[in-house]
Design an enzyme around this catalytic site. Structure first.
Site, PDB file in Angstrom:
ATOM      1  N   ASP A 104       1.004  -1.202   0.028  1.00  0.00           N
ATOM      2  CA  ASP A 104      -0.142  -0.013  -0.102  1.00  0.00           C
ATOM      3  C   ASP A 104       0.746   1.232   0.010  1.00  0.00           C
ATOM      4  O   ASP A 104       1.769   1.484   0.882  1.00  0.00           O
ATOM      5  CB  ASP A 104      -0.762   0.098   1.157  1.00  0.00           C
ATOM      6  CG  ASP A 104      -1.932  -0.953   1.082  1.00  0.00           C
ATOM      7  OD1 ASP A 104      -2.540  -1.217  -0.065  1.00  0.00           O
ATOM      8  OD2 ASP A 104      -2.919  -1.293   2.116  1.00  0.00           O
ATOM      9  N   HIS A 261       0.367  -7.838  -1.155  1.00  0.00           N
ATOM     10  CA  HIS A 261      -1.207  -8.386  -1.368  1.00  0.00           C
ATOM     11  C   HIS A 261      -1.679  -8.165  -2.907  1.00  0.00           C
ATOM     12  O   HIS A 261      -1.503  -7.412  -3.352  1.00  0.00           O
ATOM     13  CB  HIS A 261      -2.024  -8.070  -0.251  1.00  0.00           C
ATOM     14  CG  HIS A 261      -2.078  -6.493  -0.116  1.00  0.00           C
ATOM     15  ND1 HIS A 261      -1.454  -5.551   0.314  1.00  0.00           N
ATOM     16  CD2 HIS A 261      -3.410  -5.687  -0.603  1.00  0.00           C
ATOM     17  CE1 HIS A 261      -1.726  -4.414   0.209  1.00  0.00           C
ATOM     18  NE2 HIS A 261      -3.077  -4.454  -0.262  1.00  0.00           N
TER      19      HIS A 261
END
Length: 288
Positions: A104, A261
């Site tokens: 992120d 992810h």
């Protein structure tokens, strides 16, 4: 306040653990928090199933890890009155946007330490999230390649992540009243080491993020593309991945400093509603 201690159960040899016997709607004792804190640094991804939380209760738990970031760049996508809580809502009118391996917000100078994601509504099938262990990604490379990567940095650019390469994400933002070209026009690229040292564990982790990285510094364009492509395929190695199948009420927290992810965008047109919070981090570094 709950008096029992959480039970930690690994979910994969690579990474991830379930945290059982904990109700996050109640205050955690210091002893219970220490168990969770230690498990976070040991397993990198924690799954806390069966939670029933208000946004304030989610914020209280996420805040135990550190200061929460306000999503000022995507304010229209946050819960009213809670700029720390991004609403990820997909359905037949709003297909999933980002379907790519990433960590992120790596395009910021100080990317988030971690992410806390709470499942409010999940599709009956699909919508899984895959997690890859970046410690293992680095450790399973050959010694000569490790040595080379330790000397390199990469350029991370927010404008790439929110640019035309990710058309679904752009359309989604514009529907929310956010013009990504205008929002990030003056956001400068940043350099981060390709291998970072975790500030708590001291372990080295591969650090790159396909939506953000534009090139490796000091290499020719051809060399940069070849090395990046090799690394992107390497992090997809099955043996270093945990796949999470979401159930409504699941709360997951993961360490962005040592994981990547991928939210699988296979559930359109079914509904998926998540509340996401990011924990403030530090500038990535490589210890001498």
């Amino acid at each position: 306040m709950s008096g029992s201690l959480p039970t930690i159960v690994p979910v994969s040899p690579a990474l991830g653990a379930r945290v059982l016997d904990v109700d996050l709607s109640q205050d955690l004792s210091d002893e219970a928090w220490q168990v969770i804190h230690d498990a976070f640094h040991q397993h990198n991804v924690l799954v806390l199933p069966g939670q029933d939380l208000t946004v304030e209760q989610q914020k209280r738990f996420a805040g135990r890890f550190g200061d929460l970031l306000e999503h000022s760049h995507l304010l229209n996508m946050t819960l009213p009155g809670h700029p720390e809580c991004m609403v990820l809502h997909n359905n037949e009118q709003k297909p999933p946007g980002l379907n790519d391996w990433h960590t992120d917000n790596s395009g910021w100078a100080e990317p988030p330490l971690g992410t806390v994601l709470y499942a409010k509504t999940t599709p009956e099938v699909g919508g899984d999230t895959l997690y890859s262990n970046m410690y293992l990604a680095f450790e399973t490379l050959s010694a000569p390649l490790q040595e080379m990567l330790l000397q390199l940095t990469a350029v991370h650019d927010v404008r790439k992540a929110f640019g035309p390469d990710y058309a679904n994400l752009q359309r989604s933002l514009r529907k929310q009243g956010i013009d990504p070209d205008e929002q990030f026009a003056n956001h400068p690229p940043v350099d981060h080491p390709l291998v970072r040292t975790h500030p708590v564990t001291g372990k080295k982790a591969l650090y790159l993020s396909h939506p953000y990285v534009t090139r490796i510094n000091g290499l020719t364009d051809a060399e940069s593309r070849a090395i990046l492509e090799l690394l992107y395929r390497h992090i997809e190695t099955n043996e270093i991945i945990y796949r999470h199948r979401w159930t409504t009420g699941d709360l997951l927290v993961w360490d962005n400093r040592c994981t990547q992810h991928l939210a699988v965008a296979d559930y359109f047109p079914h509904e998926r509603l998540m509340h996401r919070m990011n924990i403030a981090g530090e500038k990535p570094f490589l210890a001498a």
